[in-house]
Design a protein around this motif. Structure first.
Motif, PDB file in Angstrom:
ATOM      1  N   GLY A 152      95.723   4.292 -35.268  1.00  0.00           N
ATOM      2  CA  GLY A 152      95.895   5.623 -35.860  1.00  0.00           C
ATOM      3  C   GLY A 152      94.680   6.495 -35.625  1.00  0.00           C
ATOM      4  O   GLY A 152      94.776   7.671 -35.316  1.00  0.00           O
ATOM      5  N   THR A 153      93.489   5.905 -35.761  1.00  0.00           N
ATOM      6  CA  THR A 153      92.254   6.647 -35.548  1.00  0.00           C
ATOM      7  C   THR A 153      92.141   7.056 -34.084  1.00  0.00           C
ATOM      8  O   THR A 153      91.778   8.181 -33.766  1.00  0.00           O
ATOM      9  CB  THR A 153      91.037   5.785 -35.956  1.00  0.00           C
ATOM     10  OG1 THR A 153      91.197   5.400 -37.310  1.00  0.00           O
ATOM     11  CG2 THR A 153      89.746   6.549 -35.785  1.00  0.00           C
ATOM     12  N   SER A 154      92.490   6.132 -33.182  1.00  0.00           N
ATOM     13  CA  SER A 154      92.423   6.414 -31.760  1.00  0.00           C
ATOM     14  C   SER A 154      93.390   7.543 -31.387  1.00  0.00           C
ATOM     15  O   SER A 154      93.049   8.435 -30.628  1.00  0.00           O
ATOM     16  CB  SER A 154      92.764   5.150 -30.976  1.00  0.00           C
ATOM     17  OG  SER A 154      92.799   5.434 -29.600  1.00  0.00           O
ATOM     18  N   THR A 155      94.589   7.518 -31.954  1.00  0.00           N
ATOM     19  CA  THR A 155      95.576   8.561 -31.694  1.00  0.00           C
ATOM     20  C   THR A 155      95.085   9.910 -32.223  1.00  0.00           C
ATOM     21  O   THR A 155      95.221  10.932 -31.545  1.00  0.00           O
ATOM     22  CB  THR A 155      96.933   8.194 -32.339  1.00  0.00           C
ATOM     23  OG1 THR A 155      97.345   6.931 -31.838  1.00  0.00           O
ATOM     24  CG2 THR A 155      97.982   9.237 -32.029  1.00  0.00           C
ATOM     25  N   ASN A 156      94.502   9.913 -33.409  1.00  0.00           N
ATOM     26  CA  ASN A 156      93.958  11.154 -33.971  1.00  0.00           C
ATOM     27  C   ASN A 156      92.818  11.685 -33.119  1.00  0.00           C
ATOM     28  O   ASN A 156      92.701  12.895 -32.906  1.00  0.00           O
ATOM     29  CB  ASN A 156      93.485  10.940 -35.412  1.00  0.00           C
ATOM     30  CG  ASN A 156      94.641  10.829 -36.380  1.00  0.00           C
ATOM     31  OD1 ASN A 156      95.753  11.272 -36.080  1.00  0.00           O
ATOM     32  ND2 ASN A 156      94.394  10.230 -37.534  1.00  0.00           N
ATOM     33  N   GLN A 157      91.960  10.800 -32.623  1.00  0.00           N
ATOM     34  CA  GLN A 157      90.862  11.219 -31.761  1.00  0.00           C
ATOM     35  C   GLN A 157      91.402  11.819 -30.468  1.00  0.00           C
ATOM     36  O   GLN A 157      90.925  12.854 -30.009  1.00  0.00           O
ATOM     37  CB  GLN A 157      89.943  10.037 -31.443  1.00  0.00           C
ATOM     38  CG  GLN A 157      89.062   9.625 -32.599  1.00  0.00           C
ATOM     39  CD  GLN A 157      88.264   8.365 -32.274  1.00  0.00           C
ATOM     40  OE1 GLN A 157      88.647   7.586 -31.403  1.00  0.00           O
ATOM     41  NE2 GLN A 157      87.172   8.176 -32.994  1.00  0.00           N
TER      42      GLN A 157
END
Length: 192
Positions: free
Chosen positions: A5-10
């Motif tokens: 999720g963090t990677s997608t948001n980044q």
């Protein structure tokens, strides 16, 4: 799961930043192309109008300064249009003293003034501009420019033209032989 999720948001954030940068580059490219369509004289007129009416010399102009600068360039706009330009392109003024209540006013930078004026100048109808010039010659709104009108304009511009030269101008462009230049004749002269 959190890492994904963090990677997608980044990635989404990076994509949005890249998209904003692409849009900025495209906008600046369009602005440069528009600037290149103006003559050097038009660019200089824009610059002179801005600096002449930037009364406090802060490289920003407010509502009143914008109104007179635009009028000097041939654009006499109503208050609503001036306010719309400021709301679209302006930025709020800085408070002179952060400890004192401040009512910000919108200011236009030189770069934004250049952009607005370039777009307006390029959107002008040349026939309309020529007819406006005709009105400056045609004292009294007769619908014709006669020898007296030409003499007056030459004097106002400091041109030392002889009476014979002025008469020859009228004669050369007076197609209906009435001793004056009418709107249609003036348009034809200027549109050649």
């Amino acid at each position: 799961m959190t890492t994904f999720g963090t990677s997608t948001n980044q990635q989404r954030g990076e994509y949005q930043r890249a998209e904003r940068e692409r849009e900025r580059i495209e906008r600046e490219s369009r602005e440069r192309e528009e600037q290149n369509q103006l003559s050097e004289e038009q660019k200089e007129e824009i610059k002179e109008a801005f600096h002449l009416f930037d009364l406090d010399k802060d490289l920003k102009i407010d509502y009143h300064e914008l109104k007179v600068a635009m009028k000097a360039l041939g654009f006499d706009l109503p208050k609503a249009d001036i306010l719309s330009i400021l709301q679209t392109h302006g930025a709020p003024s800085e408070p002179p003293n952060p400890n004192v209540p401040h009512h910000p006013r919108l200011l236009l930078s030189f770069r934004d003034f250049q952009l607005v004026m370039t777009q307006r100048i390029l959107a002008r109808d040349p026939r309309e501009e020529i007819l406006r010039a005709f009105e400056l010659f045609d004292e009294g709104g007769k619908g014709k420019i006669n020898l007296n009108d030409l003499r007056r304009v030459a004097r106002e511009l400091g041109e030392g033209l002889e009476e014979e030269e002025l008469a020859a101008m009228i004669e050369e462009f007076d197609m209906d032989s009435d001793g004056a230049i009418n709107r249609e004749e003036f348009l034809e002269i200027c549109m050649q």
